[in-house]
Scaffold this active site. Structure first.
Site, short mmCIF file in Angstrom:
data_model
loop_
_atom_site.label_atom_id
_atom_site.label_comp_id
_atom_site.label_asym_id
_atom_site.label_seq_id
_atom_site.Cartn_x
_atom_site.Cartn_y
_atom_site.Cartn_z
N PRO A 25 0.83 -1.36 0.07
CA PRO A 25 0.16 -0.08 -0.21
C PRO A 25 0.69 1.34 -0.04
O PRO A 25 1.71 1.35 0.90
CB PRO A 25 -0.69 -0.12 1.54
CG PRO A 25 0.17 -1.04 2.14
CD PRO A 25 0.79 -1.81 1.04
N THR A 27 0.50 5.54 -0.35
CA THR A 27 -0.08 6.73 -0.72
C THR A 27 0.28 7.69 -1.65
O THR A 27 1.74 7.60 -1.59
CB THR A 27 -0.10 7.49 0.66
OG1 THR A 27 -0.83 6.98 2.00
CG2 THR A 27 -0.37 9.14 0.84
N GLN A 102 -6.71 -0.78 1.45
CA GLN A 102 -6.36 -0.38 2.86
C GLN A 102 -6.94 0.62 3.35
O GLN A 102 -7.32 1.64 3.05
CB GLN A 102 -4.75 0.16 2.75
CG GLN A 102 -4.31 -0.04 4.30
CD GLN A 102 -2.80 0.49 4.23
OE1 GLN A 102 -2.55 1.49 3.56
NE2 GLN A 102 -1.93 -0.27 4.95
N HIS A 177 -5.22 -1.03 8.14
CA HIS A 177 -4.01 -0.36 8.18
C HIS A 177 -3.73 -0.08 9.96
O HIS A 177 -3.83 1.10 10.35
CB HIS A 177 -4.05 1.00 7.67
CG HIS A 177 -2.73 1.76 7.56
ND1 HIS A 177 -1.37 1.12 7.98
CD2 HIS A 177 -2.25 2.79 6.86
CE1 HIS A 177 -0.57 1.93 7.87
NE2 HIS A 177 -0.98 2.97 6.79
N TYR A 182 -0.12 4.89 12.95
CA TYR A 182 -1.49 5.55 12.75
C TYR A 182 -2.36 4.90 13.90
O TYR A 182 -1.71 4.32 14.77
CB TYR A 182 -1.99 5.21 11.34
CG TYR A 182 -1.18 6.05 10.30
CD1 TYR A 182 -1.17 7.37 10.07
CD2 TYR A 182 -0.33 5.35 9.27
CE1 TYR A 182 -0.43 8.27 9.33
CE2 TYR A 182 0.46 6.00 8.36
CZ TYR A 182 0.43 7.46 8.57
OH TYR A 182 1.32 8.08 7.50
N ARG A 229 -2.28 -5.41 8.63
CA ARG A 229 -0.78 -4.54 8.50
C ARG A 229 -0.40 -4.34 9.84
O ARG A 229 -0.90 -3.13 10.61
CB ARG A 229 -0.77 -3.64 7.51
CG ARG A 229 0.65 -3.51 7.08
CD ARG A 229 1.05 -2.55 6.02
NE ARG A 229 2.03 -3.09 5.37
CZ ARG A 229 2.68 -2.00 4.46
NH1 ARG A 229 2.56 -0.97 4.72
NH2 ARG A 229 3.85 -2.69 4.13
N GLY A 322 7.28 -2.11 -2.44
CA GLY A 322 6.73 -0.98 -2.25
C GLY A 322 7.25 -0.16 -3.52
O GLY A 322 6.76 0.02 -4.74
C1 FMN Z 1 5.17 6.82 -1.26
C2 FMN Z 1 4.95 5.97 -0.24
C3 FMN Z 1 3.84 5.93 0.45
C4 FMN Z 1 3.56 4.97 1.25
N1 FMN Z 1 2.11 5.05 1.85
C5 FMN Z 1 1.68 3.88 2.58
C6 FMN Z 1 0.54 3.73 2.81
O1 FMN Z 1 -0.65 4.38 2.73
N2 FMN Z 1 -0.03 2.70 4.00
C7 FMN Z 1 0.98 1.89 4.26
O2 FMN Z 1 0.65 0.77 5.05
N3 FMN Z 1 2.45 1.92 3.96
C8 FMN Z 1 2.86 2.98 3.35
N4 FMN Z 1 4.01 3.23 2.76
C9 FMN Z 1 4.92 2.05 3.24
C10 FMN Z 1 4.90 1.02 2.01
O3 FMN Z 1 3.84 0.21 2.11
C11 FMN Z 1 6.27 0.10 2.16
O4 FMN Z 1 6.05 -0.58 3.65
C12 FMN Z 1 7.70 0.69 2.43
O5 FMN Z 1 7.76 1.32 0.98
C13 FMN Z 1 8.86 -0.33 2.46
O6 FMN Z 1 8.66 -1.13 1.24
P1 FMN Z 1 9.69 -1.00 -0.07
O7 FMN Z 1 11.01 -0.96 0.46
O8 FMN Z 1 9.32 -1.90 -0.82
O9 FMN Z 1 9.51 0.16 -0.67
C14 FMN Z 1 4.43 3.97 1.83
C15 FMN Z 1 5.43 3.98 1.13
C16 FMN Z 1 5.98 4.95 0.26
C17 FMN Z 1 7.28 5.03 -0.34
#
Ligand code: FMN
Length: 364
Positions: A25, A27, A102, A177, A182, A229, A322
């Site tokens: 997920p 944002t 989410q 979430h 949060y 999560r 992500g």
């Molecule tokens: C731009 C951005 C927005 C994110 N928004 C959310 C979100 O809305 N909900 C959430 O649970 N995690 C959010 N995360 C965390 C990601 O889901 C993920 O846990 C994090 O990027 C680490 O994974 P990665 O190393 O594969 O990027 C966000 C991360 C990034 C980079």
């Protein structure tokens, strides 16, 4: 060691996925300014482009107006928002993809600007000393209002209604979430929860609100469509701190989830370096896998090789990616063909429009 890897299909009683690559997920702040409605031309296209993932999990989506803490983030509590999401789920399903939404409440990671001047709510009146991203730029967070029992009961209902709306909008399931500092984690952790009623104090009490939400959601959809999560070693982010009760709290929650038949539990390895943090756990998948009997998704800083390894070792069933998915809409095909990944541009994570969102190229 098994011979399974992230490209191996996954079948459980509750999930049937064409591969084990999950889109985490994220944002991206591309919802319509007016009404926080998911946009077809932007968000619909973005998720459609990534539909070859085994499972897509949408960005955090607010369950109520009170749950909002960022600009242009989508909601799932008005009729217009449901209609907006319907177009998105249709696009993904037309590509034979699967998509969970989410469900999000930011709690104290918000600002009175989002609430006509009213205070954001949280477990206790403790300022996270963080920044809120408002329509007029970053602002310091404030001391939130401690939720009354009535506020808690209303929020349980909000999640239930949002869950029902998600099914109406065509989602294959929902992810609660309960992560990353949060609202639910504000109840879980002692740094943000000093309540003395049945929602504070003991581990069981701090987890109570989450389980009330889960039980309410089960009334409006099969529990097999619900995921949750957690980020147990979340530290130094949004005012979160790990203390000696934090990991035992998550152990309690995750073990108790064996009493349910959920779609999955989704865990994050720590986002920050916690090697020196007393009581933090540095290897989340290894620590929690033995405690949970259902489907486990693991996330944070995985590439293909690390993802294959965690699955072959049996430390997780699915791997969520992500940032690699932001800049590689065809991440699965690149994994299949061993093609190098495009780097992501952090400057366009939360900006408006197609740039850095739907304009990343697929392989030639
Ligand atoms: C731009 C951005 C927005 C994110 N928004 C959310 C979100 O809305 N909900 C959430 O649970 N995690 C959010 N995360 C965390 C990601 O889901 C993920 O846990 C994090 O990027 C680490 O994974 P990665 O190393 O594969 O990027 C966000 C991360 C990034 C980079």
């Amino acid at each position: 060691m098994s011979t399974k890897n992230v490209l191996t299909p996954y079948k459980s009683n509750n999930l049937d996925l064409r591969n084990r690559v999950v889109m985490a997920p994220m944002t991206r702040s591309r919802a319509a300014n007016e009404g926080n409605v998911a946009t077809d031309d932007l968000q619909g296209l973005y998720y459609e482009q990534r539909a070859s993932a085994g499972l897509l999990i949408t960005e955090g989506s607010q369950v109520s107006a009170e749950a909002v803490g960022y600009i242009n983030t989508p909601g799932i509590y008005t009729a217009e928002q449901v209609e907006g999401w319907k177009k998105v789920t249709k696009r993904v399903h037309d590509k034979n993809g699967k998509i969970f939404i989410q469900l999000w409440h930011v709690g104290r990671i918000s600002h009175p600007d989002f609430h006509n001047g009213a205070l954001p709510v949280s477990a206790s009146a403790i300022n996270p000393e963080a920044k809120a991203f408002t329509y007029t730029g970053f602002k310091d967070t404030v001391t939130p209002k401690e939720m009354t029992i009535e506020d808690i009961k209303r929020t349980v209902k909000d999640f239930q209604t949002a869950g029902a709306n998600a099914i109406k909008a065509g989602f294959d399931g929902v992810e609660i979430h309960s992560s990353n500092g949060y609202l639910f984690q504000q109840f879980f952790n002692g740094c943000s929860n000093t309540r003395t009623d049945e929602y504070g104090g003991s581990i069981e009490n701090r987890a109570r609100f989450f389980f009330e939400v889960l039980d309410a959601m089960k009334e409006v959809m099969p529990e097999q469509k619900i995921g949750a999560r957690f980020n147990p070693s979340c530290h130094g982010m949004f005012g979160m701190e790990v203390d000696k009760e934090t990991i035992p709290t998550f152990e309690y929650i995750i073990k108790k989830l064996n009493e349910y038949d959920l779609a999955y539990v989704h865990l994050s390895e720590p986002f920050t370096d916690v090697s020196e943090v007393p009581f933090a756990v540095t290897e989340i998948a290894k620590h929690f896998r033995p405690l949970y009997n259902g489907t486990l998704i693991i996330n944070t800083a995985f590439d293909k090789e690390k993802g294959d390894k965690v699955i072959a070792n049996g430390d997780a069933d699915l791997v969520a990616y992500g940032k690699p998915f932001i800049s590689n809409p065809d991440l699965v095909e690149r994994f299949e063909q061993g093609v190098a990944l495009t780097e992501w541009d952090a400057d366009t994570f939360y900006t408006a429009g197609a740039k850095g969102y739907t304009d990343y190229p697929t392989m030639k």
